[in-house]
Motif scaffolding. Sequence first.
Motif, PDB file in Angstrom:
ATOM      1  N   ASN A   5      74.815  37.780  55.609  1.00  0.00           N
ATOM      2  CA  ASN A   5      75.726  38.901  55.809  1.00  0.00           C
ATOM      3  C   ASN A   5      77.145  38.417  55.586  1.00  0.00           C
ATOM      4  O   ASN A   5      77.597  37.505  56.249  1.00  0.00           O
ATOM      5  N   GLN A   7      80.507  40.264  55.601  1.00  0.00           N
ATOM      6  CA  GLN A   7      81.280  41.480  55.784  1.00  0.00           C
ATOM      7  C   GLN A   7      82.736  41.135  55.990  1.00  0.00           C
ATOM      8  O   GLN A   7      83.062  40.161  56.641  1.00  0.00           O
ATOM      9  N   ASN A 233      74.379  35.235  74.142  1.00  0.00           N
ATOM     10  CA  ASN A 233      74.404  36.671  73.861  1.00  0.00           C
ATOM     11  C   ASN A 233      73.289  37.089  72.910  1.00  0.00           C
ATOM     12  O   ASN A 233      72.694  38.158  73.076  1.00  0.00           O
ATOM     13  N   GLU A 274      66.360  45.106  62.069  1.00  0.00           N
ATOM     14  CA  GLU A 274      67.044  45.714  63.209  1.00  0.00           C
ATOM     15  C   GLU A 274      67.684  44.634  64.087  1.00  0.00           C
ATOM     16  O   GLU A 274      68.822  44.785  64.556  1.00  0.00           O
ATOM     17  N   LYS A 276      68.641  41.674  63.099  1.00  0.00           N
ATOM     18  CA  LYS A 276      69.773  41.114  62.353  1.00  0.00           C
ATOM     19  C   LYS A 276      71.011  41.985  62.508  1.00  0.00           C
ATOM     20  O   LYS A 276      72.130  41.471  62.669  1.00  0.00           O
ATOM     21  N   ASP A 277      70.838  43.296  62.473  1.00  0.00           N
ATOM     22  CA  ASP A 277      71.980  44.205  62.658  1.00  0.00           C
ATOM     23  C   ASP A 277      72.606  44.010  64.035  1.00  0.00           C
ATOM     24  O   ASP A 277      73.842  44.030  64.177  1.00  0.00           O
ATOM     25  N   LYS A 278      71.773  43.807  65.052  1.00  0.00           N
ATOM     26  CA  LYS A 278      72.285  43.607  66.410  1.00  0.00           C
ATOM     27  C   LYS A 278      73.020  42.259  66.518  1.00  0.00           C
ATOM     28  O   LYS A 278      74.029  42.158  67.217  1.00  0.00           O
ATOM     29  N   ASP A 280      74.592  40.794  64.025  1.00  0.00           N
ATOM     30  CA  ASP A 280      75.877  40.988  63.334  1.00  0.00           C
ATOM     31  C   ASP A 280      76.884  41.670  64.244  1.00  0.00           C
ATOM     32  O   ASP A 280      78.077  41.331  64.247  1.00  0.00           O
ATOM     33  N   GLU A 281      76.409  42.625  65.036  1.00  0.00           N
ATOM     34  CA  GLU A 281      77.288  43.352  65.956  1.00  0.00           C
ATOM     35  C   GLU A 281      77.847  42.401  67.017  1.00  0.00           C
ATOM     36  O   GLU A 281      79.013  42.495  67.404  1.00  0.00           O
ATOM     37  N   ILE A 282      77.021  41.468  67.466  1.00  0.00           N
ATOM     38  CA  ILE A 282      77.459  40.491  68.486  1.00  0.00           C
ATOM     39  C   ILE A 282      78.510  39.550  67.907  1.00  0.00           C
ATOM     40  O   ILE A 282      79.573  39.343  68.507  1.00  0.00           O
ATOM     41  N   ARG A 284      80.426  39.846  65.377  1.00  0.00           N
ATOM     42  CA  ARG A 284      81.693  40.481  64.955  1.00  0.00           C
ATOM     43  C   ARG A 284      82.718  40.484  66.086  1.00  0.00           C
ATOM     44  O   ARG A 284      83.919  40.493  65.844  1.00  0.00           O
ATOM     45  N   LYS A 285      82.226  40.471  67.331  1.00  0.00           N
ATOM     46  CA  LYS A 285      83.140  40.420  68.476  1.00  0.00           C
ATOM     47  C   LYS A 285      83.899  39.098  68.511  1.00  0.00           C
ATOM     48  O   LYS A 285      84.947  38.987  69.138  1.00  0.00           O
TER      49      LYS A 285
END
Length: 307
Positions: A5, A7, A233, A274, A276-278, A280-282, A284-285
């Motif tokens: 990823n 981004q 996390n 799914e 992996k998306d979670k 990425d969300e972690i 990004r913080k």
Amino acid sequence: MTFNNHQEAEENGHNHTDVKNISSTRLFWVIVLNFGITLAQILGGIISGSLSLISDALHNFTDAISIIISYIAIKLSSKETSLIHTFGLKRAEILAAFINSAVLVGISCYLFVEAVKKFISPTHITGSLMLIVAIIGLAGNLISIFLLESHSKQNINIKSAYLHMLADAITSVAVIAGAIGIIFFKIYWIDPLLTILIGLYVLKESYSILKKSTHILMQGTPTEISIEGIKANIEKLDNVKNVHHIHLWALNEDDIFLEAHVELPDVMLSETCEIKDKIDEIVRKYKIMHTTVQFETDVCCNKNILN
């Protein structure tokens, strides 16, 4: 199974590009100013017989060269990725900051040596001409500082160039004070005293940049990010049994990369997407926009946080 990823926040990308475009233009004019100051100080030093002015001219000439390095680095860092340089040349700015700060440390040591020599053998200086040239130098330095100050907080490369100019401005003020002391009080020892104080300041400021740029070049973990925190996390997510073999490094001040092995139970491919998306969300913080995750099911014998 590996997922990549990469981004980048679109608005942040535009901001960084704008900063570099503006900074490169301003650096160009700072280079022109410094070569002008160097020429004026050399001529003034020769005419007045002032070794301190000639030394300061060499200091400004060194700064002009270092800013050219910064200017080239900004141009290189904007190059697109290629099969030869898959990351592009973004790290050129960090390398420039390292070179510039290392030069500043060397200059500081040189200033200390010269100051001791002047304490032992004070040199005669024509104070009036020294004052005029120092004022010209200060004016050029202040303009350079004005051109770079707004971007020095956003870019370590620009900050190193900015510190060069700030050190030069302080040096010019010291030379002005020394010239006044020589004109009115004949206190020649004030020049080496101020030189030592300036050298200590330059050494302190340059060391912090040298330390940070070295840490990035050695692919050190960004100091503001905890690998243990990221691991904890991610392991809170459903179906994640373990996170191990983590690598975290910064390409430059803006681009942070993370790669890790994530152990899962037997799950379907759609579920890994799914997860992996979670993940990425972690991350990004933590301002991590480039991640490579390898999903596996009890493959690695060594499941330590680092491999």
